[in-house]
Scaffold this motif. Structure first.
Motif, PDB file in Angstrom:
ATOM      1  N   ALA A 479       0.832  -1.208   0.000  1.00 22.39           N
ATOM      2  CA  ALA A 479       0.000   0.000   0.000  1.00 22.39           C
ATOM      3  C   ALA A 479       0.864   1.255   0.000  1.00 22.39           C
ATOM      4  O   ALA A 479       0.502   2.277  -0.600  1.00 22.39           O
ATOM      5  N   ALA A 480       2.018   1.188   0.668  1.00 19.15           N
ATOM      6  CA  ALA A 480       2.928   2.341   0.656  1.00 19.15           C
ATOM      7  C   ALA A 480       3.396   2.643  -0.757  1.00 19.15           C
ATOM      8  O   ALA A 480       3.482   3.807  -1.167  1.00 19.15           O
ATOM      9  N   CYS A 481       3.711   1.599  -1.518  1.00 17.18           N
ATOM     10  CA  CYS A 481       4.128   1.788  -2.911  1.00 17.18           C
ATOM     11  C   CYS A 481       2.979   2.325  -3.745  1.00 17.18           C
ATOM     12  O   CYS A 481       3.125   3.299  -4.491  1.00 17.18           O
ATOM     13  N   ALA A 482       1.812   1.705  -3.619  1.00 18.33           N
ATOM     14  CA  ALA A 482       0.657   2.132  -4.404  1.00 18.33           C
ATOM     15  C   ALA A 482       0.279   3.575  -4.081  1.00 18.33           C
ATOM     16  O   ALA A 482       0.021   4.381  -4.983  1.00 18.33           O
ATOM     17  N   ALA A 483       0.253   3.927  -2.787  1.00 21.89           N
ATOM     18  CA  ALA A 483      -0.149   5.270  -2.386  1.00 21.89           C
ATOM     19  C   ALA A 483       0.842   6.321  -2.869  1.00 21.89           C
ATOM     20  O   ALA A 483       0.454   7.404  -3.315  1.00 21.89           O
ATOM     21  N   GLU A 484       2.128   6.008  -2.792  1.00 21.34           N
ATOM     22  CA  GLU A 484       3.117   6.971  -3.281  1.00 21.34           C
ATOM     23  C   GLU A 484       2.885   7.294  -4.748  1.00 21.34           C
ATOM     24  O   GLU A 484       3.052   8.440  -5.190  1.00 21.34           O
ATOM     25  N   HIS A 485       2.489   6.293  -5.516  1.00 21.69           N
ATOM     26  CA  HIS A 485       2.267   6.496  -6.951  1.00 21.69           C
ATOM     27  C   HIS A 485       0.826   6.884  -7.279  1.00 21.69           C
ATOM     28  O   HIS A 485       0.455   6.933  -8.457  1.00 21.69           O
ATOM     29  N   GLY A 486       0.012   7.172  -6.254  1.00 24.73           N
ATOM     30  CA  GLY A 486      -1.354   7.616  -6.485  1.00 24.73           C
ATOM     31  C   GLY A 486      -2.277   6.541  -7.022  1.00 24.73           C
ATOM     32  O   GLY A 486      -3.296   6.839  -7.645  1.00 24.73           O
ATOM     33  N   LEU A 487      -1.948   5.289  -6.773  1.00 18.63           N
ATOM     34  CA  LEU A 487      -2.704   4.170  -7.328  1.00 18.63           C
ATOM     35  C   LEU A 487      -3.858   3.814  -6.395  1.00 18.63           C
ATOM     36  O   LEU A 487      -3.652   3.514  -5.216  1.00 18.63           O
ATOM     37  N   THR A 488      -5.071   3.829  -6.897  1.00 13.89           N
ATOM     38  CA  THR A 488      -6.237   3.469  -6.096  1.00 13.89           C
ATOM     39  C   THR A 488      -6.922   2.209  -6.609  1.00 13.89           C
ATOM     40  O   THR A 488      -7.735   1.618  -5.907  1.00 13.89           O
ATOM     41  N   ARG A 489      -6.611   1.795  -7.812  1.00 18.42           N
ATOM     42  CA  ARG A 489      -7.222   0.598  -8.378  1.00 18.42           C
ATOM     43  C   ARG A 489      -6.444  -0.644  -7.932  1.00 18.42           C
ATOM     44  O   ARG A 489      -5.311  -0.542  -7.450  1.00 18.42           O
ATOM     45  N   PRO A 490      -7.020  -1.853  -8.106  1.00 17.03           N
ATOM     46  CA  PRO A 490      -6.309  -3.068  -7.712  1.00 17.03           C
ATOM     47  C   PRO A 490      -4.986  -3.237  -8.460  1.00 17.03           C
ATOM     48  O   PRO A 490      -4.834  -2.794  -9.613  1.00 17.03           O
ATOM     49  N   PHE A 491      -4.050  -3.901  -7.812  1.00 11.50           N
ATOM     50  CA  PHE A 491      -2.728  -4.134  -8.379  1.00 11.50           C
ATOM     51  C   PHE A 491      -2.232  -5.492  -7.908  1.00 11.50           C
ATOM     52  O   PHE A 491      -2.775  -6.087  -6.955  1.00 11.50           O
ATOM     53  N   THR A 492      -1.212  -5.984  -8.563  1.00  9.01           N
ATOM     54  CA  THR A 492      -0.501  -7.176  -8.105  1.00  9.01           C
ATOM     55  C   THR A 492       0.707  -6.713  -7.303  1.00  9.01           C
ATOM     56  O   THR A 492       1.417  -5.795  -7.727  1.00  9.01           O
ATOM     57  N   GLY A 493       0.925  -7.324  -6.157  1.00  5.14           N
ATOM     58  CA  GLY A 493       2.017  -6.881  -5.304  1.00  5.14           C
ATOM     59  C   GLY A 493       2.988  -7.999  -4.980  1.00  5.14           C
ATOM     60  O   GLY A 493       2.582  -9.145  -4.760  1.00  5.14           O
ATOM     61  N   ILE A 494       4.272  -7.649  -4.962  1.00  2.20           N
ATOM     62  CA  ILE A 494       5.324  -8.576  -4.542  1.00  2.20           C
ATOM     63  C   ILE A 494       5.957  -7.991  -3.288  1.00  2.20           C
ATOM     64  O   ILE A 494       6.566  -6.917  -3.333  1.00  2.20           O
ATOM     65  N   ALA A 495       5.802  -8.676  -2.164  1.00  2.00           N
ATOM     66  CA  ALA A 495       6.339  -8.208  -0.882  1.00  2.00           C
ATOM     67  C   ALA A 495       7.378  -9.205  -0.389  1.00  2.00           C
ATOM     68  O   ALA A 495       7.027 -10.310   0.026  1.00  2.00           O
ATOM     69  N   TYR A 496       8.654  -8.805  -0.463  1.00  2.00           N
ATOM     70  CA  TYR A 496       9.758  -9.654  -0.033  1.00  2.00           C
ATOM     71  C   TYR A 496      10.495  -8.956   1.108  1.00  2.00           C
ATOM     72  O   TYR A 496      11.043  -7.863   0.926  1.00  2.00           O
ATOM     73  N   ASP A 497      10.524  -9.611   2.264  1.00  2.00           N
ATOM     74  CA  ASP A 497      11.265  -9.033   3.385  1.00  2.00           C
ATOM     75  C   ASP A 497      11.690 -10.140   4.333  1.00  2.00           C
ATOM     76  O   ASP A 497      11.671 -11.323   3.961  1.00  2.00           O
ATOM     77  N   GLY A 498      12.075  -9.756   5.540  1.00  2.00           N
ATOM     78  CA  GLY A 498      12.509 -10.739   6.521  1.00  2.00           C
ATOM     79  C   GLY A 498      11.341 -11.500   7.098  1.00  2.00           C
ATOM     80  O   GLY A 498      11.135 -12.675   6.810  1.00  2.00           O
ATOM     81  N   LEU A 499      10.531 -10.807   7.897  1.00  2.00           N
ATOM     82  CA  LEU A 499       9.399 -11.458   8.541  1.00  2.00           C
ATOM     83  C   LEU A 499       8.277 -10.460   8.771  1.00  2.00           C
ATOM     84  O   LEU A 499       8.516  -9.274   9.026  1.00  2.00           O
ATOM     85  N   GLY A 500       7.062 -10.949   8.701  1.00  2.00           N
ATOM     86  CA  GLY A 500       5.880 -10.193   9.072  1.00  2.00           C
ATOM     87  C   GLY A 500       4.777 -11.183   9.364  1.00  2.00           C
ATOM     88  O   GLY A 500       4.687 -12.235   8.716  1.00  2.00           O
ATOM     89  N   LEU A 501       3.924 -10.864  10.328  1.00  2.00           N
ATOM     90  CA  LEU A 501       2.872 -11.798  10.701  1.00  2.00           C
ATOM     91  C   LEU A 501       1.765 -11.791   9.659  1.00  2.00           C
ATOM     92  O   LEU A 501       1.214 -10.740   9.319  1.00  2.00           O
ATOM     93  N   GLY A 502       1.441 -12.987   9.151  1.00  2.00           N
ATOM     94  CA  GLY A 502       0.368 -13.117   8.183  1.00  2.00           C
ATOM     95  C   GLY A 502      -0.989 -13.188   8.852  1.00  2.00           C
ATOM     96  O   GLY A 502      -1.099 -13.373  10.072  1.00  2.00           O
ATOM     97  N   ASP A 503      -2.050 -13.084   8.052  1.00  2.00           N
ATOM     98  CA  ASP A 503      -3.389 -13.124   8.628  1.00  2.00           C
ATOM     99  C   ASP A 503      -3.782 -14.526   9.082  1.00  2.00           C
ATOM    100  O   ASP A 503      -4.806 -14.709   9.747  1.00  2.00           O
ATOM    101  N   ASP A 504      -2.960 -15.538   8.720  1.00  2.00           N
ATOM    102  CA  ASP A 504      -3.222 -16.905   9.166  1.00  2.00           C
ATOM    103  C   ASP A 504      -2.437 -17.264  10.418  1.00  2.00           C
ATOM    104  O   ASP A 504      -2.434 -18.419  10.855  1.00  2.00           O
ATOM    105  N   GLY A 505      -1.751 -16.276  11.001  1.00  2.00           N
ATOM    106  CA  GLY A 505      -0.990 -16.513  12.225  1.00  2.00           C
ATOM    107  C   GLY A 505       0.407 -17.039  12.008  1.00  2.00           C
ATOM    108  O   GLY A 505       1.143 -17.242  12.972  1.00  2.00           O
ATOM    109  N   THR A 506       0.810 -17.262  10.739  1.00  2.00           N
ATOM    110  CA  THR A 506       2.168 -17.719  10.445  1.00  2.00           C
ATOM    111  C   THR A 506       3.015 -16.536   9.991  1.00  2.00           C
ATOM    112  O   THR A 506       2.506 -15.447   9.704  1.00  2.00           O
TER     113      THR A 506
END
Length: 755
Positions: A479-506
């Motif tokens: 969302a930070a990338c989309a918002a910076e570019h003024g994007l409000t429509r749906p997009f495909t996103g690739i999020a690669y990092d160390g760790l973040g909690l998913g909505d499934d608890g993993t």
């Protein structure tokens, strides 16, 4: 409305109105500028056009409201005046904007070294186009009496400049000179003698704590290996690269390959640290160990220029702190925390009101990525594509912490703070939040936070008692990338990092999502592997490597053969390796993660590059450096369908890596082959999603995209598929941008709720 205080805007309005023969006045009103003009209709129209199109260099005019016939019309021929500021804001105004500090301008630099100028060699020289702003402001509207310069009454000469519309320092609030302004200090010495004492100490191999614009900095001779080594020891910073300040662009060219984009970044008023490819003239290895990139920046103030010329060599200039503590700003606290790190203190008597570290950017091709948004950039506002219908706060993540205050379509992304697990850093966050809330006038009624309950930012959000908006970590990245570019429509996103909690608890970290600012769904991921010891595995990549070798998610193909695995395990401590193997087998304290960052760690360890790290991302930096510019045959890759998701299975990649390593292929070649395999796997994951109807605009997010090789290859492969590829530039691509993404998601959600 906009960034119109502290940037020479009132003097600009005065000059413009006077040149057009208009009568009236201009004044600071709360955090904005208001006024009245009267004259010939054509002249008034031209006045409005110039205000919009040609403001001062540091000003940003967001909105110009013109209301006709509502004020007392000035008497014809009465002239144009700058009136005293008003504290009461008109109703319904936008948030107040705080101007960031700006590096010394060319006019002031010329005066600094002009023997005939009364500010010759005065370290605190500034004008309306440069100098301290956000680091000295105590409250708005922006006038000298509401800054830390209120302790320095103007002398007659400075007062004459301050009140003369024809002067460059007309209403320059930090205006000062040797007769009335701040003074350097070193023990019992003052002024020039203090500067000479500091320069002698640095020149002889010592370490000096220098009070800069946004706090203290530790300085030593960048060409002195012993001095650099000692600085690392005292600062408790064993491997993380150190920034180097150079005198000018010519000196920078001797140390790095700059290019057009690099030069533009180096010479901008921000004066960030710019990560560049090191050139043929090398500094001691201890300056930037493990990487072929060097962080260079030009002097930000008159003091830095004077010190560089006095020492006459490049200087390591790094944050005035120890380990993960916040940068020191208070003089007494600086002496307590830096007393063992510094051989002396080059201070001064101007109070630093707000803590601002140096901003850091990186040049990748023709793209300049912001890695740390701080001095010179923060807290200038960013636009939100979906305006927030109520004031809100994005409270950020845990590492590389920032927060974002938002109201309407303005989001004020605060300065880089650091790791919240350090108590002093946590306290610095609370202070910075309170200060920026007071300055902008944004008092949030809603707090957006990360899903992870263990993050201190999440716990802080819950303790506020305000309505909460939980935002998944990787959705916030994208969302930070989309918002910076003024994007409000749906997009495909690739999020690669160390760790973040998913909505499934993993734990997630290698994700392909279809998203917009309101929602997301997962369509692809990396296969999972255990992290033996949890956070301990993050600090010791050999543990993560064992997790991939012995506990990888079973996806139908075998992992590396035992004889290949032994080439790795034989060099480990047998007892420690046995303990970790038992943890994996028993699934004890070994959370599973689908993390791209942890896969980088594992490969770096398998190749023998690094088994333990001292800062986040170190293993990935070393692996990228090892890859160099080689273009070998990529490692094997496999993408499979699992439970409705496309999944990248790294087992064939790791098996191929160990096989080719056993066959004698070089570490450099294998490191490069891994990067290419990962980029190709990414392109395949996205390609599969697009075939199934995913949007053809792709947003990239997460700290892994700081890796220049990965970013370049992923963009190339996706563009070859005819896809539009976006990445953050002004918002940090890593966790420093999370709070802005949270604010964008919360704003969109609130707007949707309210229709």
């Amino acid at each position: 409305m906009g960034t119109v205080q502290g940037v020479g805007f009132r003097p600009f309005v005065h000059r413009t109105a006077t040149a057009l023969g208009l009568d009236g006045w201009v004044a600071n009103v709360d955090g904005h500028v208001a006024g009245t003009v009267a004259g010939a209709p054509g002249a008034v129209e031209e006045f409005a056009q110039r205000i919009r199109s040609a403001p001062p260099p540091l000003a940003r005019v967001r909105e110009l409201r013109i209301v006709e016939g509502t004020a007392t019309i000035p008497e014809r021929g009465s002239g144009f005046a700058v009136r005293a500021s008003r504290l009461s804001p008109p109703s319904g105004t936008a948030p107040r904007e705080v101007a960031p500090d700006a590096a010394i301008c060319s006019a002031c630099l010329e005066e600094l070294f002009d023997p005939a100028d009364r500010r010759h060699r005065y370290p605190f020289i500034n004008c309306t186009d440069c100098g301290p702003r956000s680091t000295i402001i105590e409250s708005l509207p922006y006038d000298r009496e509401r800054t830390t310069m209120r302790h320095f009454p103007l002398c007659a000469a400075c007062a004459a400049e301050y009140t003369n519309p024809r002067e460059r320092r007309f209403h320059a609030e930090p205006n000062a000179c040797p007769a009335c302004g701040p003074t350097l200090s070193w023990e019992t010495s003052r002024g020039e003698e203090a500067l000479r004492a500091a320069a002698r100490t640095v020149g002889s191999g010592g370490i000096v704590a220098v009070k800069g614009l946004g706090g203290y900095q530790l300085v030593c001779d960048a060409t002195n290996d012993a001095a650099v080594t000692e600085l690392r020891r005292r600062k408790d910073r064993p491997n993380k690269p150190l920034a180097v300040m150079v005198r000018d662009v010519d000196e920078a060219r001797r140390l790095a390959r700059i290019g057009v984009m690099g030069r533009a970044a180096l010479t901008s008023p921000v004066r960030p640290v710019v990560l560049l490819e090191a050139g043929p003239l090398r500094l001691p290895a201890g300056v930037h160990p493990g990487t072929d990139r060097i962080g260079l920046f030009l002097p930000t103030s008159g003091l830095h220029h004077l010190l560089l010329r006095a020492v006459d060599r490049p200087l390591v200039v790094t944050s005035g702190n120890r380990a993960d503590e916040p940068i020191a700003i208070d003089d007494a606290q600086a002496r307590r925390s830096l007393g063992r790190a510094a051989d002396g203190f080059l201070g001064h008597d101007r109070v630093v009101r707000a803590r601002y570290d140096d901003s850091v950017v990186q040049v990748t091709g023709r793209t300049v990525l912001t890695l740390r948004r701080a001095r010179g950039l923060a807290p200038a506002p960013l636009r939100l594509p979906r305006p927030a219908p109520a004031p809100l706060l994005g409270v950020g993540a845990q590492l590389k912490h920032t927060f974002t205050l938002a109201r309407g379509d303005r989001a004020h992304l605060g300065t880089h703070i650091g790791d919240l697990t350090d108590p002093a850093t946590y306290a610095a966050f609370e202070t910075a939040y309170q200060d920026l809330s007071a300055l902008t006038g944004i008092v949030p009624g809603v707090v957006a936070h990360d899903l992870h309950p263990g993050y201190l930012s999440t716990q802080w959000a819950r303790a506020t008692g305000l309505p909460l908006v939980p935002v998944q970590h990787h959705h916030a990245h994208l969302a930070a990338c989309a918002a910076e570019h003024g994007l409000t429509r749906p997009f495909t996103g690739i999020a690669y990092d160390g760790l973040g909690l998913g909505d499934d608890g993993t734990l997630w970290g290698g994700e392909v999502l279809i998203a917009d600012l309101n929602s997301y769904r997962r369509v692809g991921r990396f296969a999972t592997a255990p992290l033996p010891g949890g956070d301990v595995a993050v600090r010791h990549p050999w543990r993560t490597a064992l997790g991939y070798l012995h506990g990888a998610e079973p996806l139908g193909v075998p992992g590396p053969a035992q004889e290949l695995i032994r080439t790795f395990t034989d060099r480990l401590d047998a007892g420690a390796a046995g303990t970790v193997r038992a943890m994996i087998d028993r699934r004890f304290n070994s959370p599973r993660a689908s993390s791209a960052g942890r896969l980088f760690d594992a490969v770096a360890s398998l190749l023998g590059l690094v088994d333990s790290v001292t800062y986040e991302g170190e293993a990935a930096v070393v692996l990228e450096t090892a890859a160099g510019r080689l273009r070998p045959v990529p490692l094997a890759r496999r993408v499979v369908r699992v439970d409705g998701l496309w999944v990248y299975d790294p087992q064939p990649t790791l098996t191929d890596l160990l096989t080719r390593q056993a066959n004698g292929e070089s570490v450099a070649s294998l490191a490069a082959a891994f990067h290419t395999a990962l980029a190709e796997a990414t392109a395949e994951l996205v390609g599969r999603a697009v075939e199934a109807g995913a949007p053809r605009t792709v947003c990239l997010g997460g700290g892994c995209f700081v890796n220049r090789r990965l970013l370049t290859e992923v963009r190339r492969l996706l563009r070859a598929q005819g896809l539009r590829v976006l990445v953050n530039t002004v918002v940090p691509v890593g966790d420093g941008g999370i709070s802005y993404g949270q604010a964008a998601v919360a704003a969109a959600g609130l707007a949707k709720e309210r229709g």
